[in-house]
Write an enzyme that holds these catalytic residues in place. Sequence first.
Site, short mmCIF file in Angstrom:
data_model
loop_
_atom_site.label_atom_id
_atom_site.label_comp_id
_atom_site.label_asym_id
_atom_site.label_seq_id
_atom_site.Cartn_x
_atom_site.Cartn_y
_atom_site.Cartn_z
CG HIS A 1 -6.35 3.08 -8.46
ND1 HIS A 1 -6.20 2.08 -7.53
CD2 HIS A 1 -6.82 2.49 -9.57
CE1 HIS A 1 -6.54 0.92 -8.06
NE2 HIS A 1 -6.92 1.14 -9.30
CE LYS B 1 5.10 4.12 1.56
NZ LYS B 1 3.85 3.41 1.52
NE ARG B 2 3.85 6.61 -7.43
CZ ARG B 2 3.00 7.63 -7.25
NH1 ARG B 2 3.36 8.85 -7.61
NH2 ARG B 2 1.82 7.44 -6.70
CE LYS C 1 3.15 6.87 -3.17
NZ LYS C 1 2.11 6.00 -2.60
CB THR D 1 -1.15 -2.76 -2.12
OG1 THR D 1 -0.20 -2.19 -3.03
CG2 THR D 1 -2.56 -2.58 -2.66
CE LYS E 1 2.15 -5.58 -2.42
NZ LYS E 1 2.66 -4.63 -3.42
#
Length: 819
Positions: free
Chosen positions: A361, A552-553, A558, A660, A664
């Site tokens: 991942h 998100k985290r 990110k 993901t 969504k």
Amino acid sequence: MMKPSLLGNSKAALKKSMDYHLRCSLCKEPVSKEGRDLFLATAFSLRDRMAEKILQTERRYRETKTKRVYYLSLEFLIGRLMGNTLHNLGMFDSYKGLLTDAGFDIEEVREQETDPGLGNGGLGRLAACFLDSMATLDIAGFGYGIHYEYGLFKQEIDNGYQREKPDNWLAELNPWEIKRTDEKCIIPIHGRIEHFQDRAGEYNPMWLDWKVIMGIPFDIPVVGYGGKTVNWLRLYGAGSSADFDIQIFNEGDYFRAVEQKVSSETITKMLYPLDTLKSGRELRLVQEYFLVACALRDIIRRYLRDHENFDRFPERVAIQMNDTHPSLAVAELMRLFVDEYALPWDHAWEITRETLAYTNHTVLAEALEKWPVGLLEKVIPRHLQIIYEINRRFLDKVAPLYPGDIDLIRRISLIEEGETKQVRMAHLALVGSHSVNGVSALHTEILKNENFSDFYALRPEQFVNITNGITQRRWLLEANPRLAGLISDTIGDAWITDLRQLRRLEPMADQKAFKDAFHDIKRANKEILAGIISDTVWLSVDPDSLFDVHVKRIHEYKRQLLKIMQIVHEYLQIIRDEKKPVIAKTHIFAGKAAPGYWIAKQMIKLIHNVGQVINQDKRIGDALKVVFLPDYRVSLAEKIIPATDLSEQISMAGREASGTGNMKFMLNGALTVGTLDGANVEMLEEVGEENIFIFGLKAKEIAEMVKQKRYRPLDYYHRFPEIRRVLDAFRDDTFCAAERGLFQWIYHRVMNNEDPYFHLPDFMQYIEAHDKIEAEFQAPATWTQKAILNVARCGKFSSDRAIADYNRLIWNKNGLKEK
């Protein structure tokens, strides 16, 4: 056994069932109007209806000798279960009507359920989606995880800083789980190795003086859509082998005996202990071992009910390791076969490799786990022996193929030499599996060409790509019922189990009536989220503004910082350049930072400080708002995602394996602004470049800049006044007047070339993308048309498709008839 009258699906039977549980399970009068009581009574009533389906499902699997898939994951972020279970059983409307008659809104009752604290982010949420899809596709698929008493943590905000509070999600009665004390496992740990020879003179090591942990299973039913198949998620809690060590007690040290019991039970106390401490790191390793040891014993026990030997094990069993966390399954399965069942090494190794498969991942080096040899020797000495033997045999096979290539042997070895020897867990998973898959097309190519290029050269057939997916049952049918209803009214409900059916919506993107209905649903969802924002952070936001969302985290790759830089740029344009905003924007953030991750926690503080300055600046008015919603979790995501206009997927290209969240948002009619990273690449292919906002350097361009050392931040700083002004704002305390110097580290980190995530090279394209977004949003009809096309073209990103790919490419690769 319950009376049949309590198990029917008529309104009378459901009411009788709920009244029964109010009285007999909760010892409350059936007239109780407490929301928590009604939630529990509803859940128990549903569990009764699942119980027989669980037994029927198991009977069917055994009668048909179905191959079983076991999904091992340290996280399962399953979210609240009531809504998902009601929808999948086809009983949502029945219970809704029953609760309405009792004077309750079903949404109020669902709000009484606690989010299970069994995961952190995308990895755990993906695992939950996969369980849903396996049950829906009638695959005998089961999850194995840990029954954490405390979840990651509850996030509170104090003066802009994240504060972690215990997440004791089990403090309230959990009505879904079934405790199976009769199926507990005995797990050895610690001890030492004695080196013996057997009668034939063969080496026969003995693992002695080990201690024992009990693995106590808790099963949570997983209902497939339509209710035909009910699988389960089995979570193991740790207990001591007895109430306490009676020998220690008899020696008079009662307190040490109790302390040993408490120590055993600590193993599953919490998700992700802080591994910056030596004790926390050891506990993390023990958790990973505990998971695989419990799971594999249970898997073998189930297999041996119907088989006398292990010759057909790979035909009947598939084990998927979700990232490197369960990679000790390679060593543990070998230990069980060789030590406990006396299989010859070569036969045991063949079975192990044919059974196990590994999903990677991440390409981030820090996430490819390594464990110090000394720690493994202390915790699981026999497994370390086995890992060394696996490595020796593997390298002995490879060395003749590349004579004299010592560097290759060093690179592929399971053992990383150095001041502290370490075991490379990703290498263990690669060597011990018949398949390794990435989770997006780009990610898999990076694994093949960069991270695991040596292994790919040795075994190219081992590598496959399976792009991630999400379950539409949770993320559209449940999370966005208005939009789900509009879609079903328009094209029927086949999309619930075949997401590609959404393609039939494409012509509706040109139909005014449908576009108006779609727009009204988005507006209603935004009003709901605006209410949550008002209630949670006491900030009023305009539902007609652009809801621009980055949730998100919190992690550097990110690039929450890139988003903040863009917001600061907009703010400075308004107050310094007197640029009149063309649209109103609400920038929404949410996410948790790991407790020991200082930079991530500083990002949360920065978001709050920037927000405080902008939200209180009267010159801005309602044109610009910045929101941080605390304690991001599944139930909160179910409110944010349907209300989003613009989805921020802006990680540096080559760093996000898939994502993901991006899927969504797309499914719920948000447009995406993003880099060509992870699954964004495939989203672009599906939706078309005119319906997505792509910017930034490509992964290969970044790799080339790194290789040639061509990234010089000072060049960007002097060349682009927009960049210079934003960085100077961090240096000059624009957003921390009361805490001087608080954010100067950002300026120095970026300017000293300590920014590995290329914020400056992508920044100018990013603000250009937002200029285009502003122009597009001013034309609501066109924006809505693009949003509809995003929904219509997201069929590829269903977890049903992903699970069908796993079943075809990995789990049934041995030639068994596919389901």
